[in-house]
Design a protein around this motif. Structure first.
Motif, short mmCIF file in Angstrom:
data_model
loop_
_atom_site.label_atom_id
_atom_site.label_comp_id
_atom_site.label_asym_id
_atom_site.label_seq_id
_atom_site.Cartn_x
_atom_site.Cartn_y
_atom_site.Cartn_z
N ARG B 283 -1.68 -3.83 -1.84
CA ARG B 283 -0.79 -2.75 -2.27
C ARG B 283 -0.78 -2.66 -3.79
O ARG B 283 -0.95 -3.67 -4.45
CB ARG B 283 0.63 -3.03 -1.76
N PRO B 284 -0.52 -1.55 -4.38
CA PRO B 284 -0.36 -0.26 -3.70
C PRO B 284 -1.71 0.34 -3.32
O PRO B 284 -2.73 -0.07 -3.82
CB PRO B 284 0.33 0.58 -4.77
N CYS B 600 3.86 4.78 3.45
CA CYS B 600 4.09 5.08 2.04
C CYS B 600 4.05 6.56 1.71
O CYS B 600 4.70 6.99 0.76
CB CYS B 600 3.06 4.36 1.17
N CYS B 604 8.69 6.16 0.62
CA CYS B 604 8.54 4.81 0.05
C CYS B 604 9.65 3.92 0.58
O CYS B 604 10.81 4.30 0.59
CB CYS B 604 8.60 4.89 -1.46
N THR B 605 9.28 2.74 1.06
CA THR B 605 10.30 1.83 1.56
C THR B 605 10.61 0.73 0.54
O THR B 605 11.21 -0.28 0.87
CB THR B 605 9.86 1.19 2.90
N GLY B 606 10.12 0.93 -0.66
CA GLY B 606 10.49 0.01 -1.74
C GLY B 606 10.00 -1.41 -1.57
O GLY B 606 10.77 -2.37 -1.65
N CYS B 607 8.70 -1.56 -1.34
CA CYS B 607 8.18 -2.91 -1.07
C CYS B 607 8.06 -3.75 -2.32
O CYS B 607 7.93 -4.96 -2.25
CB CYS B 607 6.82 -2.82 -0.38
N GLY B 608 8.06 -3.10 -3.47
CA GLY B 608 7.94 -3.88 -4.71
C GLY B 608 6.66 -3.59 -5.46
O GLY B 608 6.51 -3.93 -6.62
N ALA B 609 5.71 -2.92 -4.79
CA ALA B 609 4.41 -2.70 -5.41
C ALA B 609 4.41 -1.60 -6.46
O ALA B 609 3.42 -1.42 -7.16
CB ALA B 609 3.36 -2.39 -4.34
N THR B 610 5.51 -0.88 -6.58
CA THR B 610 5.56 0.16 -7.63
C THR B 610 5.39 -0.44 -9.01
O THR B 610 5.00 0.24 -9.94
CB THR B 610 6.93 0.90 -7.71
N VAL B 616 -0.47 5.27 -4.70
CA VAL B 616 0.28 6.12 -3.79
C VAL B 616 1.77 6.18 -4.16
O VAL B 616 2.42 7.19 -3.96
CB VAL B 616 0.10 5.65 -2.32
N CYS B 617 2.30 5.11 -4.72
CA CYS B 617 3.73 5.08 -5.05
C CYS B 617 4.09 6.17 -6.04
O CYS B 617 5.23 6.58 -6.13
CB CYS B 617 4.13 3.73 -5.61
S1 SF4 Z 1 6.35 0.76 -3.38
FE1 SF4 Z 1 4.43 1.84 -3.10
S2 SF4 Z 1 3.31 0.51 -1.70
FE2 SF4 Z 1 5.43 -0.12 -1.58
S3 SF4 Z 1 6.29 1.03 0.10
FE3 SF4 Z 1 6.68 2.24 -1.75
S4 SF4 Z 1 4.93 3.63 -1.81
FE4 SF4 Z 1 4.36 2.00 -0.42
#
Ligand code: SF4
Lengths: 261, 622
Positions: B283-284, B600, B604-610, B616-617
């Motif tokens: 990710r991302p 995504c 966005c479910t806020g996984c931390g990869a932003t 994609v974020c």
């Molecule tokens: S932060 Fe980016 S990778 Fe993570 S869930 Fe949101 S869009 Fe997807």
């Protein structure tokens, strides 16, 4: 149109088997932009074929490949383009055009010239040359040929057409003019040139001759001790009648083609 | 003429000598007198597999673009040569120069799957490099590991000097510069390693200590000196269309697994399937520009002469310009005899159209990877593929002339019940019915052929299932048997073929996926007892492994069949992979209540990869 390529194989390329060499050429032709014809269907393949497949471990100055082309370039141009895509241990030495009705190389192979050398670090016998000459002076050389089903005795003498221990002598024997070669040179100087019957009918491998030689002098045959180098492949260029009379007129495969223009 | 490391006699004795001679098309040759750094890149498996790996080709190309560096390659010698090398004390050598690896500055080993861990020890031992990092001196190469398994490096910690966490494009240059500097200034190996440890993304295991609780879980993991970071941050390359990519990849002489041009279209995945480690690690999601790819496809085909091109990515259907790219490849190259090997696509009108253009419909088959048999379980693993989509896709394909279907499933997923397993059989049957329903008898070209395959689920670090318990071999076998029985009960059972995997290997994979430093000793001992090429079932010695676990007082099931609590210190907790623990916990909780979360692109479910600042974020925000 059809074309025939002659190439050599040396150094580490001797460890690449025949089918892989085929794939190697196919890729090289694509990189070189050679206009090879393709078969039809979902996975088209290049229309190319080899003369007599060379075993792994053997080197050669006389390998042949026939190919079907959609369009051609001048021979030297094509030679350059292809060789640029091949490594230094495998190089094309001639390209000839073939008439459409000519038979493919595989079906016409009838003989081959070889140089068999004893590799450095191996010992076969003292006076290799003298012993080998003596061995070939026999009227018949009988070996036992093992197939899966049976064992049968066979005289290989008639299939050893010529032999010599110096290049000059061999040139004279076979009416050729061999000069440079990609063959490895070995320090011990034990080697022999031979012209043997090759092809689908009476195929005599040089390894078999060496095995028979070893037996004749009571030494165990070690297949790793010899470097077999093919110098040329021949077709038997005779009419059907002459063939039936057992006539032989060996012509290098490249000479059956004509200049590519 | 090139001098080879092995004699003619050895090369003529072993299977496939071409594995060891190098000199492949596009192999890089360099004059050693102008080189400061000699790097040997290793894929610890047999040549045909190692040569098929895209990552190595990318790094090989990248390193060799540096003028001061010569990157060469090595793969695991096959067992026949292994024996000869030991008997004759021949040091393992690199393919390019045929020089012994022990003389190199770096040995980089890619860690792609757990079952090749013993092969790593083989490579070290045959190279005559001390197996343990603590026994190495400046006379030995720096041994560095990278790749997906480096995200839990602990089972390999004693054997590596450095681990590289993340994508190779980012900090390798820095590392090589630091190395050159250190050597020039006459610094010690430890001083160099200390500097390396301070490059973001690099983990130097000797600088960290682990203590354990009485129950065997980890008490604490921390640096044993204060000049190294406590957390190692994953490295990602955000500008994929500006990075180097091998436009002249190596072309092997012998047939290898991926004998084609491979175009990596994107990294990462928007889907976030909960079992999938790659989907979390990379990710991302970042796409390469389509014009960049078109240009590369052209160059790579030209420079290799390959007759086939394939696309690489985790979920190709999600790539934004897929249609444009695939139609371009077909239009541009199909007439030149190039096969387009399709990635697995969501079956829709587009997929059926391109499939019919590039494949022999009679021979080719459709592929679906539902992974689980019931909709409930598919929600648990967040596999966004509904039964309706599968059945419609299959029906459309049957009408288009196909009659072969391949289905991939996993057994042993969290919360799995008998009903879910039975679902695999009934789904297979429903697809068969769809065929007989859609195609009138007189138009059928024979029976429909459905192949359902199951593999076993192995929980991986940095996934929502990292805390979950893995089934035992017996449980796996029971599930398999149960499913086999259910398959036979189906109306169309004669149209369905069921393929399964071996269970015993899975246990080992499970242990090493989530193992800690203690499992390293077992690895070493098992290797010493002859374990090698474990991923090849004919060489896998289950009994020896079990015996070695017992001798070391280590219970493999402690690592596999145990549900971990959220507050347990996991062996890989010191790595910051971008996705947060909180996110993974939340996903696990959602899984336990049979709920999906959006992908995504949906939301966005806020996984931390932003925090990596792109991909994609940021798409929707741009
Ligand atoms: S932060 Fe980016 S990778 Fe993570 S869930 Fe949101 S869009 Fe997807």
């Amino acid at each position: 149109m059809k074309a025939r390529l002659k190439f050599n194989k040396a150094g580490s390329m001797k460890f690449i088997g025949h089918l892989d060499i085929m794939r190697y050429f196919q890729k090289a032709f694509r990189r070189a932009g050679i206009d090879v014809a393709y078969s039809q269907g979902y996975s088209p393949h290049q229309l190319i074929s080899f003369a007599a497949p060379l075993g792994v471990g053997l080197t050669s100055d006389g390998e042949y490949l026939d190919m079907q082309l959609n369009s051609t370039l001048p021979a030297d141009e094509m030679l350059r383009l292809i060789n640029e895509q091949l490594n230094e241990e495998i190089q094309v030495t001639s390209i000839k055009a073939l008439s459409d009705e000519s038979k493919n190389a595989m079906s016409i192979v009838a003989g081959a010239d070889y140089k068999v050398s004893v590799k450095d670090g191996y010992y076969v016998c003292d006076d290799f040359t003298a012993k080998f000459a003596e061995f070939l002076a026999n009227d018949n050389i009988t070996i036992v040929k093992k197939t899966k089903k049976s064992e049968k005795e066979m005289d290989i003498k008639p299939f050893i057409y010529h032999h010599a221990f110096t290049l000059a002598e061999f040139n004279q024997e076979v009416g050729r003019n061999y000069e440079i070669s990609v063959a490895d040179e070995y320090e011990n100087g034990a080697f022999v040139y031979m012209q043997l019957s090759t092809g689908s009918v009476d195929n005599l491998k040089p390894e078999l001759v060496m095995d028979a030689f070893c037996q004749s002098i009571g030494v165990e045959y070690n297949k790793f001790a010899y470097q077999v180098h093919r110098m040329e492949l021949y077709a038997n260029d005779v009419t059907k009648e002459e063939l039936e009379q057992g006539k032989r007129n060996l012509v290098p495969l490249e000479e059956l083609g004509h200049e590519l223009i | 003429m090139r001098k080879l490391a092995l004699s003619d006699e050895i090369l003529l004795t072993v299977e496939k000598p071409a594995r060891y001679i190098g000199n492949e098309v596009n192999m890089v040759k360099k004059d050693l007198s102008n080189i400061d750094i000699r790097f040997c890149m290793c894929f610890p498996d047999v040549y045909e597999i190692g040569m098929s790996h895209l990552g190595i080709q990318i790094l090989y190309d990248m390193f060799n673009r540096r003028e001061d560096t010569y990157c060469e390659r090595v793969y695991s010698p096959w067992t026949d040569l292994d024996k000869i090398m030991r008997e004759q004390n021949i040091p393992l050598f690199a393919l390019e120069s045929q020089d012994p690896i022990k003389e190199f500055d770096f040995l980089g080993i890619t860690l792609q799957y757990e079952m090749c861990y013993t092969n790593i020890l083989q490579v070290l031992e045959l190279s005559q490099i001390p197996i343990m990092t603590e026994d190495r001196t400046w006379d030995h190469p720096i041994v560095i590991g990278g790749g997906p398994c480096a995200y839990n490096p602990e089972p390999l910690a004693p054997f590596f000097d450095i681990f590289y966490i993340g994508e190779g494009e980012t900090v390798y240059d820095q590392l090589l510069d630091v190395y050159k500097e250190s050597r020039k200034n006459g610094e010690s190996r430890t001083e160099f390693l200390q500097k390396a440890a301070n490059i973001e993304g690099l983990y130097v295991p000797i600088f960290y200590d682990v203590t354990y609780n009485e129950d065997g879980t980890i008490k604490e993991f921390k640096p044993n000196r204060d000049d190294v970071p406590a957390v190692i941050k994953k490295q990602v390359e955000m500008h994929l269309s500006e990075t180097t990519y091998p436009d002249k990849p190596l072309v092997p002489f012998i047939k290898v697994t991926q004998d084609r041009v491979v175009l990596e279209i994107q990294r990462g995945c928007i889907r976030g399937c909960r079992f999938c480690q790659a989907g979390m690690l990379y990710r991302p999601n970042r796409e390469r520009r389509v014009d960049f790819l078109k240009d590369l496809a052209y160059k790579m085909l030209k420079n290799t002469g390959h007759e086939e091109i394939s696309l690489s990515s985790l979920s190709s259907s999600d790539y934004s310009d897929l249609q444009e790219l695939i139609y371009f490849l077909i239009d541009e190259f199909r007439s030149k005899g190039v096969n387009i090997s399709l990635p697995s696509l969501r079956i829709d009108a587009f997929a059926l159209d391109v499939m019919s253009k590039v494949q022999d419909v009679k021979k080719s088959s459709l592929t679906f990877a539902p992974e689980a048999g019931s909709q409930r379980l598919r929600n648990v693993i967040k596999k966004g593929l509904t039964e309706e989509q599968i059945l419609t896709g299959a029906r459309d394909a049957f009408l288009g002339g196909w009659n072969k279907v391949k289905l991939y499933f996993m057994l042993g997923l969290p919360t799995e019940t008998e009903e879910d397993i039975e679902g695999i059989a009934t789904l297979s049957d429903k697809i068969a019915r769809e065929y007989y329903d859609a195609i009138p008898k007189e138009n059928r070209k024979g029976r429909v052929a459905i192949t359902a395959s199951t593999s076993f689920f192995v929980p991986k670090p940095f996934t929502p299932f990292q805390w979950t318990r893995m089934a035992t071999s017996e449980e796996f076998l029971d599930k398999q048997r149960f499913l086999n029985g259910k398959m036979k009960e189906q109306l169309n059972y004669r149209s369905i073929k069921y393929n399964w995997h071996e269970a015993e290997l899975t246990l080992l994979e499970g242990v090493y996926a989530r193992g800690d430093r203690k499992t390293a000793k077992v690895l070493y001992d098992a290797y010493k007892k002859g374990c090698l090429y474990d991923s090849w079932s004919e060489y896998f010695k289950y009994d020896v492994w079990m015996e070695t676990f017992a001798e070391n007082g280590i219970d493999p099931y402690f690592y596999t069949s145990r549900e971990r609590s959220y507050d347990e210190v996991l062996p890989w907790d010191f790595i910051d992979a971008g996705v947060t623990k909180k996110y993974l916990m939340n996903e696990y909780e959602m899984a336990k209540s049979d709920q999906c979360t959006p992908n995504c692109r949906e939301k966005c479910t806020g996984c931390g990869a932003t925090k990596f600042g792109g991909g994609v974020c940021y798409e929707s925000k741009a």
